[in-house]
Design an enzyme around this catalytic site. Structure first.
Site, short mmCIF file in Angstrom:
data_model
loop_
_atom_site.label_atom_id
_atom_site.label_comp_id
_atom_site.label_asym_id
_atom_site.label_seq_id
_atom_site.Cartn_x
_atom_site.Cartn_y
_atom_site.Cartn_z
CG HIS A 1 -1.97 -0.98 1.19
ND1 HIS A 1 -3.28 -0.71 0.77
CD2 HIS A 1 -1.89 -2.36 1.39
CE1 HIS A 1 -4.12 -1.91 0.78
NE2 HIS A 1 -3.37 -2.84 1.11
CG ASP B 1 -5.41 2.51 2.20
OD1 ASP B 1 -6.18 2.72 2.82
OD2 ASP B 1 -4.00 2.16 2.16
#
Length: 478
Positions: free
Chosen positions: A16, A123
């Site tokens: 990520h 995210d």
């Protein structure tokens, strides 16, 4: 004029962080040098610090400021794997518990009168931080490190829940999902949407619901590869496909074969002759399945580079190298294939795919791996393991016709055993020069590269995104 400031709040996992920082953030700075980016990092228990690779990213980006958020008290949150709570719900609760600390960190930033906060980039797992962005009256943008089709699936979940009111079941009939042209079988849906007791389904519905509050979706994909999914998503919020954003060099996690040994072996192989098998940092198989893969590779006759990882240990979720891989493979296998095959532990995936000797890729179908394979024009045989990988495999094989089907529904925690005959058929199909998939991958590879250069679809989209973000300054001053 005040300096525009963006705040990123990604999940503190390497994939990520690299996806949202190293690729996208640097692309934004290339577009407008006046932008300033601050990344607020939430560590996930039992993390106490960033891993060495992520630290190297931090130190190499002088234009991006990194702040590690002080840990919240998370002892009241049950640990995944040791309780009924699933990993998705665990991460969601950890992020939720850090809201006060994140709010304080952003407050410190906006006290600087020379800067103007223009947005917060989140995210999926940090989507609860939309509440914090709202307090500062700035828009939220969702960075999607997955496909546009998968984004459409997440956005569809709240609508389905309002109609059905229950989680998915393995026996469900095929689903109509707006971002897919074909009806989608239940056995390729993410495992979390079947999980009611552990909170998986609840988490996914929550994510999809919060997504709709964002101003825009920044997707690591490109218009040419997913046109149907892109136009299926009703806007606003706007969808900004800015990919393929890929990592050109990988970390070196090897404790066995070194990067140089792998490169030297590949250098000695004929052009476009090698099958590469690699299943990500969380990918592993039991010994019975390893034996079936070994049998298929031996019978196929193809040259191969096979990355094998052992299951996680000591509460970790990531795999590690075997100290002696020979112990988990059939007797005599390594000796019999030594003239045409190499078995290694960790492998530098992007660099292997970029090598001219590599012709095919047996992959777990993580979206980063899919984009790397397309960028380097190396077709995939699909072998998904977990998360959204089954849906990615379905997308590649059935929707886009860009991959060979080895399996679409395999799950690493299930009891299925993929037999050698099935593996061998997929390998031979993948390595066949006459397979039409090869020409389609070549075409989309060129389109993906063109999308990233000046005037390309993703380049233009990124320009538009920056312009949209800068407009937030004017709105905030009105």
């Amino acid at each position: 004029m005040k300096k525009p400031e963006l705040v990123f709040i990604p999940l503190a996992a390497s994939s990520h962080l690299t996806g949202s920082i190293q690729f996208f953030a640097k692309s934004l700075l290339d577009q407008d040098e006046h932008l300033s980016i601050t990344v607020l990092i939430i560590l996930l228990p039992p993390q106490t610090d960033l891993d060495p690779y992520t630290k190297s990213i931090v130190s190499s980006n002088s234009n991006i400021k990194f702040i590690i958020i002080p840990p919240a008290i998370t002892s009241h949150i049950p640990q995944p794997f040791s309780s009924s709570i699933c990993i998705e719900m665990f991460v969601h609760r950890v992020c939720e518990s850090h809201k006060p600390q994140v709010e304080l960190a952003i407050k410190d930033l906006v006290l600087d009168e020379s800067t103007q906060l223009v947005g917060v980039v989140l995210d999926m797992f940090s989507s609860c931080m939309i509440d914090v962005a709202n307090k500062f009256k700035v828009p939220s943008y969702m960075f999607c490190s997955f496909s546009t089709a998968y984004l459409g699936f997440l956005l569809h979940l709240p609508d389905r829940h309002n109609q059905v009111g229950d989680n998915f079941h393995p026996s469900d009939s095929d689903s109509v999902i707006p971002s897919f042209q074909n009806h989608v079988p239940a056995n390729v849906l993410p495992g979390a949407v079947f999980d009611k007791s552990g909170g998986g389904y609840e988490s996914y519905v929550y994510f999809g619901t919060r997504f709709k509050e964002c101003k825009g979706f920044i997707v690591n994909s490109f218009a040419e590869v997913e046109p149907y999914a892109l136009y299926s998503i009703v806007t606003p919020p706007n969808v900004y496909p800015v990919g393929p954003l890929i990592e050109f060099k990988n970390r070196n996690d090897s404790s066995g074969s070194t990067k140089s040994e792998i490169k030297n072996w590949l250098d000695n192989q004929p052009l476009k002759s090698v099958l590469f098998l690699c299943f990500g940092t969380m990918g592993y198989f039991n010994e019975s399945q390893l034996a079936q893969i070994a049998i298929a590779l031996e019978r196929s006759g193809h040259r191969f580079l096979w990355s094998i990882r052992q299951p996680p240990r000591d509460g970790n979720v990531a795999t590690s190298d075997y100290t002696n891989v020979q112990k988990v493979l059939p007797d005599g296998f390594l000796e019999r294939v030594k003239e045409r095959g190499m078995v290694c532990g960790w492998a530098p995936q992007a660099e292997v795919l970029a090598h001219g000797a590599v012709k095919g890729f047996v992959s777990h179908c993580g979206w980063n791996s899919v984009l790397e394979s397309l960028w380097y024009n190396v077709p995939i045989a699909t072998w998904p393991l977990h998360a959204e990988q089954q849906l990615n495999a379905f997308l590649l094989v059935k929707e886009l016709e860009l991959a060979v089907e080895l399996s679409l529904s395999y799950r690493s925690h299930g009891s299925e055993l993929v037999m050698a005959d099935q593996i061998e058929r997929a390998i031979n199909s993948l390595m066949n020069d006459a397979n039409p998939v090869r020409e389609k991958v070549k075409d989309i590879s060129e389109k993906g590269r063109n999308a990233m250069i000046k005037g390309g679809s993703s380049f233009v989209t990124l320009e538009k995104l920056v312009q949209d973000m800068l407009q937030n300054i004017n709105k905030s001053e009105q």
